[in-house]
Design a protein around this motif. Structure first.
Motif, PDB file in Angstrom:
ATOM      1  N   ARG A 304      42.305  37.750  35.629  1.00 55.43           N
ATOM      2  CA  ARG A 304      42.184  38.858  36.570  1.00 55.43           C
ATOM      3  C   ARG A 304      42.042  40.201  35.897  1.00 55.43           C
ATOM      4  NH1 ARG A 304      47.554  41.049  37.694  1.00 55.43           N
ATOM      5  NH2 ARG A 304      49.157  39.876  36.593  1.00 55.43           N
ATOM      6  N   GLY A 305      42.143  40.241  34.564  1.00 61.73           N
ATOM      7  CA  GLY A 305      41.933  41.487  33.861  1.00 61.73           C
ATOM      8  C   GLY A 305      43.021  42.497  34.137  1.00 61.73           C
ATOM      9  N   PRO A 306      42.662  43.793  34.215  1.00 61.23           N
ATOM     10  CA  PRO A 306      43.687  44.828  34.428  1.00 61.23           C
ATOM     11  C   PRO A 306      44.127  44.962  35.883  1.00 61.23           C
ATOM     12  CG  PRO A 306      41.529  45.839  34.197  1.00 61.23           C
ATOM     13  CD  PRO A 306      41.334  44.377  33.966  1.00 61.23           C
ATOM     14  N   SER A 307      43.514  44.221  36.789  1.00 61.70           N
ATOM     15  CA  SER A 307      43.851  44.362  38.207  1.00 61.70           C
ATOM     16  C   SER A 307      45.232  43.773  38.491  1.00 61.70           C
ATOM     17  CB  SER A 307      42.808  43.667  39.077  1.00 61.70           C
ATOM     18  OG  SER A 307      43.182  43.705  40.445  1.00 61.70           O
ATOM     19  N   SER A 311      43.691  36.785  40.958  1.00 66.07           N
ATOM     20  CA  SER A 311      42.276  36.418  40.837  1.00 66.07           C
ATOM     21  C   SER A 311      41.959  35.308  41.830  1.00 66.07           C
ATOM     22  CB  SER A 311      41.964  35.948  39.415  1.00 66.07           C
ATOM     23  OG  SER A 311      42.633  34.725  39.142  1.00 66.07           O
ATOM     24  N   ASN A 312      40.777  35.347  42.382  1.00 64.65           N
ATOM     25  CA  ASN A 312      40.343  34.370  43.386  1.00 64.65           C
ATOM     26  C   ASN A 312      38.939  33.921  43.011  1.00 64.65           C
ATOM     27  OD1 ASN A 312      39.990  32.769  45.604  1.00 64.65           O
ATOM     28  ND2 ASN A 312      40.333  34.381  47.121  1.00 64.65           N
ATOM     29  N   VAL A 313      38.844  32.769  42.322  1.00 65.71           N
ATOM     30  CA  VAL A 313      37.554  32.242  41.877  1.00 65.71           C
ATOM     31  C   VAL A 313      37.378  30.836  42.420  1.00 65.71           C
ATOM     32  CG1 VAL A 313      37.502  33.650  39.790  1.00 65.71           C
ATOM     33  CG2 VAL A 313      38.545  31.394  39.717  1.00 65.71           C
ATOM     34  N   ASP A 314      36.112  30.493  42.662  1.00 63.40           N
ATOM     35  CA  ASP A 314      35.758  29.163  43.158  1.00 63.40           C
ATOM     36  C   ASP A 314      35.320  28.296  41.992  1.00 63.40           C
ATOM     37  OD1 ASP A 314      36.276  29.974  45.740  1.00 63.40           O
ATOM     38  OD2 ASP A 314      34.187  30.483  46.179  1.00 63.40           O
ATOM     39  N   THR A 391      37.345  42.009  40.733  1.00 59.75           N
ATOM     40  CA  THR A 391      36.478  41.258  39.829  1.00 59.75           C
ATOM     41  C   THR A 391      37.339  40.420  38.883  1.00 59.75           C
ATOM     42  OG1 THR A 391      36.431  43.079  38.240  1.00 59.75           O
ATOM     43  CG2 THR A 391      34.729  43.063  39.946  1.00 59.75           C
ATOM     44  N   ALA A 392      36.677  39.666  38.023  1.00 60.86           N
ATOM     45  CA  ALA A 392      37.361  38.843  37.020  1.00 60.86           C
ATOM     46  C   ALA A 392      36.791  39.163  35.647  1.00 60.86           C
ATOM     47  CB  ALA A 392      37.203  37.357  37.335  1.00 60.86           C
ATOM     48  N   TRP A 393      37.517  38.738  34.633  1.00 60.69           N
ATOM     49  CA  TRP A 393      37.097  38.940  33.252  1.00 60.69           C
ATOM     50  C   TRP A 393      37.064  37.590  32.544  1.00 60.69           C
ATOM     51  CZ3 TRP A 393      36.049  43.676  30.680  1.00 60.69           C
ATOM     52  CH2 TRP A 393      36.157  44.809  31.495  1.00 60.69           C
ATOM     53  N   HIS A 406      30.791  39.918  41.724  1.00 60.89           N
ATOM     54  CA  HIS A 406      30.261  39.044  42.782  1.00 60.89           C
ATOM     55  C   HIS A 406      28.787  38.740  42.517  1.00 60.89           C
ATOM     56  CE1 HIS A 406      33.903  40.454  44.891  1.00 60.89           C
ATOM     57  NE2 HIS A 406      33.792  39.318  45.581  1.00 60.89           N
ATOM     58  N   GLY A 407      28.426  37.489  42.645  1.00 63.39           N
ATOM     59  CA  GLY A 407      27.060  37.046  42.372  1.00 63.39           C
ATOM     60  C   GLY A 407      26.854  36.509  40.977  1.00 63.39           C
ATOM     61  N   ASP A 408      27.740  36.825  40.041  1.00 64.76           N
ATOM     62  CA  ASP A 408      27.646  36.275  38.687  1.00 64.76           C
ATOM     63  C   ASP A 408      28.217  34.862  38.656  1.00 64.76           C
ATOM     64  OD1 ASP A 408      26.721  38.775  38.109  1.00 64.76           O
ATOM     65  OD2 ASP A 408      28.580  39.467  37.163  1.00 64.76           O
ATOM     66  N   SER A 409      27.767  34.072  37.729  1.00 66.13           N
ATOM     67  CA  SER A 409      28.232  32.687  37.611  1.00 66.13           C
ATOM     68  C   SER A 409      28.434  32.334  36.150  1.00 66.13           C
ATOM     69  CB  SER A 409      27.239  31.711  38.254  1.00 66.13           C
ATOM     70  OG  SER A 409      25.989  31.753  37.583  1.00 66.13           O
TER      71      SER A 409
END
Length: 461
Positions: A304-307, A311-314, A391-393, A406-409
């Motif tokens: 989740r990085g500095p947030s 983190s919420n990833v699929d 976002t995620a890192w 969002h949109g990156d894979s």
């Protein structure tokens, strides 16, 4: 009309019968008999016209020589497993397969030609490695008459350049710079002086085929470095002679796909830094997308990085949504990386020879989310969930950390280019010895024998 028998010298007479004596009689084809089974098509990697076996070996179908020949095929990762089951069942041949089951006893080092170019990887900014580095380079150049490649940052050491006795050896060293010079086609052997991080860095320099790696334990942990430097001359000489045990450490082939418009907004090109992004020359742009390809030895970490939000990833497996990861992140690791970050997150430790990919959540917000192991060769894809708040890192073996929006894979699968690491003893003993020495696996004070213990109840009875 009278039928006259053919003469002895006429064609078709007894002379032809004499020539056919000793041969097996021709069988007439029975119209009810099914046609002969067609020859099996060669599998990928097998020669189209294999050499015929001798008549004696064909007669003895279960002979040990023929079984050994079939068992030890000439493949990169070992022989193919059985693909036919019974008279009619089989598995479809897969030309895109990347890894096969390897017989551990057959993993031995063999040189087609004597090694000439040696890459010596030294841990940067470590004064204790200066003397071992000098001794090794002097041994390889003066005694073995070999060509030694080193990183340019190593030769820029001020203390090393002031050593006049080492000056003649330093002038014969071939230098290179990461990201600028390609040495992937000219290195025959890699010798690492340092810890596990030095071996990981050496692996990242070869995005294709990796030469054999010989690692000396001169770092802090040393889980991947089985050799002791005290006997470096004897050990290096044995490796040059060949017939050393090798463990194939599988790597992950990672593709990060990003939107080219979003990347141009953040900057015109990527920065070349150790913990930053990779150079733009490593990417291809198609249909408005930028693809970054990497080979990873340990793990791919999405966090989740500095947030402060979860983190919420699929997580997708071969294109199908498996689950959503809510927590601090997720680790996708190789069996080699199972003893690194994944072990700290609660995953099981897997021997590097096992073809598998591990998925381990980092502090999941669920009591039932346990680490899983999936077969090697499947494709995992990680994307931000549509309703993710932040976002995620992502990082690759602790390097090249970058942001995922969002949109990156992130697509991950097993690479067909493993890292062949030379073993000190053998691939099974070395691994268990590393578990005991480095991680103190199953090491505790032993319980004393019952006869040595005085029990008050037994005394009273």
């Amino acid at each position: 009309r009278e039928v006259v028998a053919p003469a002895r010298d006429e064609p078709g007479g007894p002379r032809r019968r004499r020539e056919r004596q000793g041969k097996s009689p021709r069988r007439r084809r029975d119209p009810k008999r099914p046609p002969r089974r067609r020859e099996r098509q060669p599998l990928p990697g097998q020669p189209e016209n294999p050499e015929p076996l001798p008549a004696k070996e064909e007669a003895a179908g279960s002979s040990p020589k023929r079984w050994e020949r079939c068992r030890r095929g000439h493949f990169l990762h070992g022989p193919y497993p059985a693909t036919h089951f019974g008279p009619k069942a089989c598995i479809l041949p897969n030309p895109t397969s990347v890894m096969h089951i390897q017989d551990p006893a057959s993993q031995r080092l063999t040189w087609n030609k004597p090694p000439v170019n040696i890459l010596v990887m030294k841990k940067i900014r470590d004064d204790s490695l200066r003397e071992p580095f000098k001794q090794l380079c002097r041994f390889l150049i003066e005694e073995k008459q070999l060509v030694v490649y080193v990183e340019k940052k190593v030769t820029e050491d001020s203390a090393l350049s002031k050593d006049e006795a080492f000056g003649t050896i330093q002038n014969q060293l071939c230098t290179f710079r990461e990201g600028y010079d390609d040495i992937s086609d000219c290195i025959d052997l890699i010798i690492c002086l340092g810890g596990d991080g030095t071996l990981l860095y050496a692996s990242s320099l070869f995005q294709g085929s990796v030469p054999p790696v010989m690692a000396f334990h001169l770092g802090s942990l040393g889980f991947l470095t089985p050799f002791k430097f005290e006997s470096y001359k004897t050990e290096v000489t044995k490796v040059f002679e060949g017939n050393a045990a090798i463990i194939l450490r599988s790597r992950l082939k990672v593709k990060v796909v990003k939107d080219i418009a979003r990347v141009q907004q953040t900057g015109p090109c990527y920065r070349v830094e150790e913990n930053g992004l990779v150079p733009q020359s490593h990417m291809d742009s198609e249909a408005g997308k930028i693809t970054l390809q990497l080979q990873v030895l340990n793990e791919v970490v999405v966090d989740r990085g500095p947030s402060s939000y979860l983190s919420n990833v699929d997580l997708y497996l071969d294109g199908r949504l498996i689950t959503s990861v809510q927590g601090d992140g997720v680790i996708v690791s190789t069996p080699t990386g199972s003893t690194a970050y994944a072990a700290a997150a609660g995953a099981s430790m897997i021997h590097p020879n096992v073809p598998a990919i591990m998925v381990t959540p980092i502090c999941p917000h669920s009591l039932s989310f346990r680490p899983i192991v999936v077969p090697a060769g499947v494709e995992l894809m990680i994307m931000l969930s549509p309703d993710a708040r932040n976002t995620a890192w992502v990082s690759f073996d602790g390097r090249k950390r970058q942001e995922i929006q969002h949109g990156d894979s992130i697509k991950i699968t097993t690479s067909c280019y493993p890292v062949p690491c030379i073993c000190c003893h053998d691939l099974v003993y070395d691994w268990f010895e590393s578990l005991a020495e480095c991680l103190h696996w199953n090491i505790r004070k032993k319980q004393t024998r019952l006869t040595d213990v005085t029990d008050s109840s037994d005394t009273e009875n």
